[in-house]
Design a protein around this motif. Structure first.
Motif, PDB file in Angstrom:
ATOM      1  N   SER A 109       0.717  -2.609  -9.325  1.00  0.00           N
ATOM      2  CA  SER A 109       1.647  -3.276  -8.422  1.00  0.00           C
ATOM      3  C   SER A 109       1.106  -3.186  -7.007  1.00  0.00           C
ATOM      4  O   SER A 109       0.161  -2.439  -6.718  1.00  0.00           O
ATOM      5  N   LYS A 110       1.707  -3.919  -6.085  1.00  0.00           N
ATOM      6  CA  LYS A 110       1.249  -3.941  -4.699  1.00  0.00           C
ATOM      7  C   LYS A 110       1.686  -2.704  -3.913  1.00  0.00           C
ATOM      8  O   LYS A 110       1.204  -2.476  -2.801  1.00  0.00           O
ATOM      9  N   GLU A 111       2.568  -1.923  -4.508  1.00  0.00           N
ATOM     10  CA  GLU A 111       3.031  -0.717  -3.823  1.00  0.00           C
ATOM     11  C   GLU A 111       1.866   0.252  -3.606  1.00  0.00           C
ATOM     12  O   GLU A 111       0.997   0.410  -4.462  1.00  0.00           O
ATOM     13  N   HIS A 112       1.859   0.889  -2.447  1.00  0.00           N
ATOM     14  CA  HIS A 112       0.873   1.904  -2.070  1.00  0.00           C
ATOM     15  C   HIS A 112      -0.522   1.317  -1.837  1.00  0.00           C
ATOM     16  O   HIS A 112      -1.471   2.075  -1.630  1.00  0.00           O
ATOM     17  N   LEU A 113      -0.661  -0.015  -1.896  1.00  0.00           N
ATOM     18  CA  LEU A 113      -1.940  -0.641  -1.586  1.00  0.00           C
ATOM     19  C   LEU A 113      -1.941  -1.152  -0.152  1.00  0.00           C
ATOM     20  O   LEU A 113      -0.896  -1.548   0.383  1.00  0.00           O
ATOM     21  N   PRO A 115      -6.287   1.585  -0.942  1.00  0.00           N
ATOM     22  CA  PRO A 115      -7.346   2.608  -0.845  1.00  0.00           C
ATOM     23  C   PRO A 115      -7.740   3.238  -2.172  1.00  0.00           C
ATOM     24  O   PRO A 115      -8.475   4.217  -2.186  1.00  0.00           O
ATOM     25  N   ILE A 116      -7.279   2.710  -3.325  1.00  0.00           N
ATOM     26  CA  ILE A 116      -7.540   3.389  -4.594  1.00  0.00           C
ATOM     27  C   ILE A 116      -8.929   3.060  -5.149  1.00  0.00           C
ATOM     28  O   ILE A 116      -9.349   3.634  -6.153  1.00  0.00           O
ATOM     29  N   ASN A 117      -9.649   2.120  -4.498  1.00  0.00           N
ATOM     30  CA  ASN A 117     -11.014   1.744  -4.894  1.00  0.00           C
ATOM     31  C   ASN A 117     -11.111   1.317  -6.354  1.00  0.00           C
ATOM     32  O   ASN A 117     -12.075   1.636  -7.053  1.00  0.00           O
ATOM     33  N   TYR A 131     -21.934 -14.668  -0.905  1.00  0.00           N
ATOM     34  CA  TYR A 131     -20.679 -15.021  -0.237  1.00  0.00           C
ATOM     35  C   TYR A 131     -20.332 -13.994   0.831  1.00  0.00           C
ATOM     36  O   TYR A 131     -20.680 -12.808   0.720  1.00  0.00           O
ATOM     37  N   GLU A 132     -19.633 -14.443   1.872  1.00  0.00           N
ATOM     38  CA  GLU A 132     -19.204 -13.550   2.929  1.00  0.00           C
ATOM     39  C   GLU A 132     -18.098 -12.624   2.428  1.00  0.00           C
ATOM     40  O   GLU A 132     -17.228 -13.043   1.659  1.00  0.00           O
ATOM     41  N   ARG A 133     -18.133 -11.406   2.886  1.00  0.00           N
ATOM     42  CA  ARG A 133     -17.122 -10.419   2.517  1.00  0.00           C
ATOM     43  C   ARG A 133     -15.791 -10.784   3.176  1.00  0.00           C
ATOM     44  O   ARG A 133     -15.746 -11.142   4.345  1.00  0.00           O
ATOM     45  N   MET A 134     -14.706 -10.652   2.416  1.00  0.00           N
ATOM     46  CA  MET A 134     -13.381 -11.027   2.920  1.00  0.00           C
ATOM     47  C   MET A 134     -12.400  -9.904   2.618  1.00  0.00           C
ATOM     48  O   MET A 134     -12.332  -9.409   1.490  1.00  0.00           O
ATOM     49  N   VAL A 135     -11.631  -9.487   3.629  1.00  0.00           N
ATOM     50  CA  VAL A 135     -10.619  -8.457   3.469  1.00  0.00           C
ATOM     51  C   VAL A 135      -9.253  -9.088   3.713  1.00  0.00           C
ATOM     52  O   VAL A 135      -9.015  -9.683   4.766  1.00  0.00           O
ATOM     53  N   LEU A 136      -8.369  -8.944   2.751  1.00  0.00           N
ATOM     54  CA  LEU A 136      -7.039  -9.554   2.816  1.00  0.00           C
ATOM     55  C   LEU A 136      -5.984  -8.462   2.743  1.00  0.00           C
ATOM     56  O   LEU A 136      -5.992  -7.640   1.820  1.00  0.00           O
ATOM     57  N   ALA A 137      -5.103  -8.422   3.724  1.00  0.00           N
ATOM     58  CA  ALA A 137      -4.013  -7.455   3.697  1.00  0.00           C
ATOM     59  C   ALA A 137      -3.101  -7.734   2.513  1.00  0.00           C
ATOM     60  O   ALA A 137      -2.831  -8.899   2.188  1.00  0.00           O
TER      61      ALA A 137
END
Length: 760
Positions: A67-71, A49-51, A81-87
């Motif tokens: 780092s991946k922490e807190h993301l 969520p840090i944008n 291109y199609e929008r893609m959201v990846l956990a």
């Protein structure tokens, strides 16, 4: 310490400094196209969520100093291109992300959070190309807002270019390139910077990157008013056969074909070919019998785990007759019609063949290195008559400009990303080397094209340009982007004169001259919000002068600098409205200019230009696209008295715009206009180059397997003058010459019907 040594020392010091700040990047990856599996440049990657955002580079790579922490997730979005959201939990460091192309593109996909603005220009140009449709090289150049062109030699000659208050002639003050290979020709038989882009098949163009002003360190010669970079597609998704025919015996056939199957594409390999044949008699009273043949092929593929290779080759052959420029009084007195010719033997033939090889290598730390080698073999033979019987009342004043050229070049660059705390440092450093060698560059007085009466210039040219540059971009808190660049260019000029009667040199023999120039750049971009950006860009640029002029002045004042600054904003108040506004200044110092038509050196004084640029892109409803570009330029000579200080042919007001209705299937089409205001033809404005307003239309019926299209140029059949010059001429049996406007008429109403067939 010499200036050259200082520049080289600074170049390596900055590169080492940026490396010293290097830290481990915790989030890294690459984005590729789902269809062809090739890397995609310009995809926006956002950490939530840090944008926090970044863009994929030319290698498709992205990096974050996080780092991946807190993301929670990573979002991938990009134009087309199609929008893609990846956990985040599903993301592996160094992973390759596959995104799917969209069948239709819209304005809401254009993003403004892209640092120094290059990606926005690419996105807008792609949108313009898709919405407008591009089927000839003139329309390709018109993609650049505020750029106007004029053809005055039968379609086979390079267009005259106008932009930002500059009459760039055929390319003197604008740099044109395709896939990293220069189009401009130095020390050309017809004019300095001559840029004939007709060897590019429009259907192969994927995007057009452009920037006005001399603000990029990687750009050197001719980058005064700006640059235009064409990029051909690395792969095609379908085969195409197109046949067009229309008025004035005009016909065009185009074929674009894949040469590899889907299995090879899945292995990140692409190879296609394209060919074009174009014939037209034109709308002139004397048929131009214009012929042009083009062939192009390109391979792009992965050759190792860390390297992509790009190979392309092309060839052009073109031959034509021309009606040339005609005096206004010849039409007024009824000697010829508006579309007539006084010397119907004008015309020319030209050919260009290119080989271009690029290797992009990614290092283990995600830096990448580009190496490019290109070669061009070129020939040119042009016959024109500007003054008719001014100097030679019996045989006329026709001239021949001819050359045969070999061009060899190398471009090498290194890209590195590092961090100093939260400050991102992007380093681009490079080397450019270009060598041009012409044999028997000729200017002669002729009759009926090939009968030489009197040779004026004849000799061999050798011109070497070597350059180094470095560009550092610092990004602070995702809002501030500061770019500082430095470029050093060295020129070595040689001319072997073969004529004892040369008008500016003293005898047969070898003449030499050397010169160099340092070009600093500094630009600041501020991201005020997600949809608003402000910027100020500044820099020093230059254009070189013809070797034949350089050696005549012993290398003095032959690299005239240009100083420029832009102050502008990009603003997207809604998803469907994009605005671009800029105020600018450009000043040029005195320069020596070689006149290719007369074989002499002309001296001009200092000039200054100020202006305003405005662009609007708007989609009021789905499938409707409206664009508008308005430009103003005020240019004057600095050292001439007021009222006698106008810059001849410098455009003042210009505007282009259109409305397009676009559907994937069924009917689509639109209207476009271009407007150029009156402008001075001479320094005291006693002669005026008249402006024009011309409207074109296109209508298509599109299905997945075929398309039927109708294009109409000048739908209101306006009588207009495409190019105009103040020229002193004498007609047959005239006792006294006259200085007045000579012009080439613009196209009449012209309709062209085409059918395209698509298949896998």
């Amino acid at each position: 310490m010499t200036l050259k040594r200082f520049t080289i020392t600074l170049f390596f010091s900055l590169a080492l400094l940026s490396t010293a700040f290097a830290q481990h990047n915790h989030i890294q990856g690459k984005v590729v196209d789902a269809n062809n599996k090739l890397p995609i440049e310009g995809i926006t990657v956002t950490l939530l969520p840090i944008n926090k955002t970044t863009l994929t580079d030319e290698n498709g790579s992205f990096t974050f100093n996080d780092s991946k922490e807190h993301l929670q997730s990573i979002v991938f979005s990009g134009f087309g291109y199609e929008r893609m959201v990846l956990a985040v939990s599903d993301f592996t460091l160094g992973a390759t992300i596959v995104v799917k192309p969209k069948s239709a593109t819209t304005l809401d996909e254009v993003v403004i959070n892209s640092g120094t603005g290059t990606t926005q220009r690419n996105q807008i140009s792609k949108l313009d190309i898709q919405m407008r449709g591009v089927t000839n090289s003139q329309e390709v150049l018109r993609i650049v807002p505020g750029l106007f062109i004029g053809q005055h030699q039968g379609g086979g000659k390079a267009e005259q270019i106008f932009i930002r208050g500059f009459d760039c002639d055929h390319g003197t003050d604008i740099s044109l390139n395709v896939d990293g290979m220069p189009i401009n020709m130095v020390s050309h038989a017809h004019g300095q910077g001559y840029a004939d882009a007709h060897f590019i098949i429009p259907e192969t163009i994927e995007s057009v990157d452009f920037k006005k002003g001399s603000y990029n360190a990687e750009k050197g010669n001719f980058d005064t008013a700006g640059y235009v970079d064409f990029k051909t597609a690395n792969s095609i998704d379908k085969n195409t056969i197109k046949v067009e025919g229309g008025m004035y015996n005009t016909a065009r056939v185009v074929g674009v074909f894949n040469l590899l199957n889907d299995t090879q594409k899945a292995k990140q390999q692409s190879w296609y070919m394209a060919t074009e044949y174009h014939y037209s008699d034109g709308y002139f009273d004397h048929p131009q019998h214009f012929n042009r043949f083009n062939f192009f092929t390109k391979y792009h593929g992965k050759v190792s785990e860390s390297s992509f290779l790009q190979l392309s080759a092309s060839t052009l052959y073109s031959k034509w007759n021309a009606s040339g420029q005609i005096p206004e009084r010849a039409v007024a007195e009824g000697l010829i019609g508006f579309y007539g010719a006084l010397d119907p033997t004008e015309g020319g033939v030209t050919a260009r063949s290119n080989v271009n090889a690029q290797l992009l290598t990614t290092l283990k730390n995600h830096d990448f290195i580009k190496n490019q080698v290109y070669y061009t073999n070129y020939s040119f033979d042009l016959h024109t008559n500007f003054t008719f019987y001014l100097d030679y009342p019996i045989n006329g004043d026709q001239i021949r400009q001819k050359e045969n050229r070999n061009l060899l070049g190398y471009n090498g660059s290194y890209n590195h990303i590092s961090y100093a705390g939260n400050t991102k440092i992007t380093t681009d450093a490079g080397i450019n080397v270009r060598w041009d060698k012409t044999n028997n560059s000729e200017l002669s007085h002729t009759v009926d094209r090939y009968t030489v009466i009197n040779p004026i210039k004849l000799g061999d040219i050798s011109e070497l340009n070597a350059a180094v540059y470095i560009s550092e971009t610092l990004t602070f808190n995702e809002k501030w982007h500061v770019n500082a660049g430095l470029r050093f260019d060295q020129f070595y000029n040689q001319y072997y004169n073969k004529l004892a009667s040369d008008p500016i040199l003293n005898g047969v023999g070898l003449y030499k001259a050397n010169a160099n120039i340092v070009s600093p750049k500094l630009s600041v971009y501020y991201q005020a919000s997600k949809n608003t950006q402000f910027y100020i860009a500044s820099g020093r640029g230059f254009h070189s002068n013809d070797t034949r002029a350089v050696v005549a002045t012993d290398g003095k004042q032959i690299l005239p600098p240009a100083y420029g600054v832009d102050l502008g904003t990009l603003f997207k108040p809604t998803n469907h409205l994009l605005l671009h506004l800029a105020a600018w200044y450009m000043g040029l110092k005195q320069e020596f200019v070689y006149s290719g038509d007369g074989g002499i050196v002309e001296i001009t004084g200092r000039t200054q230009r100020i202006g305003l640029d405005g662009s609007v892109r708007y989609e009021p409803i789905k499938s409707v696209y409206v664009d508008l570009d308005v430009n103003y330029a005020h240019g004057r000579y600095v050292d001439l008295p007021k009222g006698q200080d106008y810059i001849p042919l410098a455009p003042i007001w210009s505007a282009t715009g259109g409305i397009m209705y676009k559907n994937k299937k069924g009917f689509n089409g639109g209207l476009r206009y271009r407007y150029l205001s009156d402008r001075p033809a001479v320094e005291d404005y006693s002669l005026t180059a008249k402006g024009y307003f011309v409207t074109d239309a296109v209508l298509n019926y599109t299905k997945p397997r075929y398309e039927i299209g109708l294009k109409v140029n000048n739908i209101f059949n306006t009588q207009w003058k495409e190019t105009q010059f103040a020229t002193t001429t004498r007609l047959p049996n005239e006792a006294t010459p006259v200085n007045e406007i000579c012009f080439t008429p613009g196209t009449k109403f012209a309709a062209l019907l085409g059918v395209s067939y698509f298949f896998k």
